[in-house]
Write a protein that holds these residues in place. Sequence first.
Motif, short mmCIF file in Angstrom:
data_model
loop_
_atom_site.label_atom_id
_atom_site.label_comp_id
_atom_site.label_asym_id
_atom_site.label_seq_id
_atom_site.Cartn_x
_atom_site.Cartn_y
_atom_site.Cartn_z
N PHE A 60 2.27 14.55 -0.91
CA PHE A 60 0.89 14.08 -0.84
C PHE A 60 0.39 14.17 0.60
O PHE A 60 -0.39 15.05 0.93
CB PHE A 60 0.79 12.65 -1.37
N CYS A 61 0.85 13.30 1.47
CA CYS A 61 0.44 13.34 2.88
C CYS A 61 1.32 12.41 3.69
O CYS A 61 1.55 11.27 3.30
CB CYS A 61 -1.03 12.95 3.02
N SER A 62 1.76 12.90 4.85
CA SER A 62 2.65 12.10 5.70
C SER A 62 1.92 11.36 6.81
O SER A 62 2.55 10.77 7.68
CB SER A 62 3.70 13.02 6.33
N GLY A 63 0.59 11.41 6.80
CA GLY A 63 -0.17 10.70 7.83
C GLY A 63 -1.08 11.65 8.58
O GLY A 63 -1.77 12.47 7.98
N VAL A 64 -1.10 11.53 9.89
CA VAL A 64 -1.91 12.43 10.72
C VAL A 64 -0.97 13.24 11.61
O VAL A 64 0.17 12.86 11.84
CB VAL A 64 -2.93 11.66 11.58
N GLU A 65 -1.47 14.37 12.09
CA GLU A 65 -0.65 15.23 12.93
C GLU A 65 -0.19 14.48 14.17
O GLU A 65 -0.97 13.79 14.84
CB GLU A 65 -1.43 16.48 13.33
N ALA A 66 1.09 14.62 14.50
CA ALA A 66 1.68 13.92 15.65
C ALA A 66 1.39 14.70 16.94
O ALA A 66 0.99 15.86 16.92
CB ALA A 66 3.18 13.77 15.44
N GLY A 67 1.62 14.02 18.05
CA GLY A 67 1.54 14.68 19.35
C GLY A 67 0.14 14.86 19.89
O GLY A 67 -0.07 15.64 20.83
N LYS A 68 -0.82 14.17 19.33
CA LYS A 68 -2.19 14.30 19.80
C LYS A 68 -2.48 13.27 20.90
O LYS A 68 -1.91 12.18 20.92
CB LYS A 68 -3.17 14.10 18.64
N ASP A 69 -3.39 13.62 21.81
CA ASP A 69 -3.78 12.66 22.83
C ASP A 69 -4.62 11.55 22.20
O ASP A 69 -5.10 11.68 21.08
CB ASP A 69 -4.56 13.35 23.95
N ALA A 102 3.67 9.61 0.58
CA ALA A 102 2.33 9.11 0.85
C ALA A 102 2.50 8.03 1.91
O ALA A 102 2.65 6.84 1.61
CB ALA A 102 1.67 8.55 -0.41
N ILE A 103 2.51 8.46 3.17
CA ILE A 103 2.87 7.58 4.28
C ILE A 103 1.68 7.42 5.22
O ILE A 103 0.91 8.36 5.44
CB ILE A 103 4.07 8.16 5.06
N ASP A 104 1.53 6.23 5.79
CA ASP A 104 0.49 5.93 6.77
C ASP A 104 -0.89 6.33 6.23
O ASP A 104 -1.35 5.76 5.25
CB ASP A 104 0.81 6.61 8.11
N ALA A 105 -1.56 7.31 6.85
CA ALA A 105 -2.89 7.70 6.38
C ALA A 105 -2.85 8.20 4.95
O ALA A 105 -3.80 8.01 4.19
CB ALA A 105 -3.46 8.78 7.30
N GLY A 106 -1.75 8.84 4.56
CA GLY A 106 -1.61 9.28 3.18
C GLY A 106 -1.54 8.11 2.22
O GLY A 106 -2.08 8.17 1.10
N ALA A 122 8.26 9.61 -5.87
CA ALA A 122 7.32 9.59 -4.75
C ALA A 122 7.58 8.34 -3.91
O ALA A 122 8.04 7.32 -4.42
CB ALA A 122 5.89 9.61 -5.26
N SER A 123 7.26 8.43 -2.62
CA SER A 123 7.51 7.32 -1.70
C SER A 123 6.23 6.95 -0.98
O SER A 123 5.48 7.81 -0.52
CB SER A 123 8.57 7.71 -0.67
N PHE A 124 6.01 5.65 -0.85
CA PHE A 124 4.82 5.11 -0.20
C PHE A 124 5.24 4.18 0.93
O PHE A 124 6.29 3.54 0.86
CB PHE A 124 3.98 4.31 -1.20
N GLY A 125 4.39 4.06 1.94
CA GLY A 125 4.70 3.07 2.96
C GLY A 125 4.01 3.32 4.28
O GLY A 125 3.19 4.22 4.43
N VAL A 126 4.34 2.46 5.23
CA VAL A 126 3.85 2.54 6.60
C VAL A 126 5.05 2.79 7.50
O VAL A 126 6.08 2.14 7.37
CB VAL A 126 3.14 1.23 7.00
N SER A 127 4.93 3.74 8.41
CA SER A 127 6.07 4.15 9.24
C SER A 127 6.33 3.13 10.35
O SER A 127 5.43 2.39 10.76
CB SER A 127 5.80 5.52 9.85
N LYS A 160 9.77 0.28 5.51
CA LYS A 160 10.62 1.14 4.69
C LYS A 160 9.80 1.70 3.55
O LYS A 160 8.91 1.03 3.02
CB LYS A 160 11.81 0.35 4.13
N GLN A 161 10.09 2.92 3.19
CA GLN A 161 9.35 3.54 2.10
C GLN A 161 9.72 2.90 0.77
O GLN A 161 10.88 2.62 0.50
CB GLN A 161 9.64 5.03 2.07
#
Length: 238
Positions: A60-69, A102-106, A122-127, A160-161
Amino acid sequence: MTAELKASRHDAILVLTFANPGQQNAFDSSVLAAAIETLSKAERDDSVSALVLTGADQCFCSGVEAGKDLETQMVILENLQNLIETMRSFPKPIIAAVEGLAIDAGFSLALACDLIVAGQNASFGVSPAQIGTWAVGGAGWFLPQRLPQQWTAEILLDAKQLTATRLHAAGLVNKLSADGSALDKALAWAEQLSASLASFPAAFEQFKTLLGNASSTTLSESFSSERHRLLTKRPGTA
């Protein structure tokens, strides 16, 4: 490869697929902006009766792209928040078809949908990286609205997911499917809802308003609203 939003039609159902190969479909600002624009057009399109949101490649979605300013992160977060506000006021059913993560923003995106269908694993949660900020697009608001305090504390603090099976038992996931078939099940449900609402095009929008107001209105105010809707009912409305 870059992130993109894919749109396809299944009769009256519009399917939006988030894709970001190698990034577990993490969002960037352009994909979120495209989703807002697409929902705005779909709201005005009478040939669209429901939406299904899903992710490519069984994730589904793992959140937002990492490494951004920080400045870029703020732009992405604002676009995410705008998308979720658009979804919450969207006058047609939105179903999340969740496979994989489906993590964070997902997770927030799934929670912002009206209904959730998920593969059993499927796994849901906040990292763990979000503990202390929870800047993930509203999960910290949605969860207390729908779950007991103990559930919310576990999800936000333990980081934890949680499996779809467990969240289904908690009432957060509506329907489980065999892994790999969440989209098919969501499409079938969307078609069923579209058929049942076809004679009452305003019914779902009224339901969404009713649901949104439930926590901020008294029972007497709700009764008054019921009487008003009955008095103003016209053919083709609910």
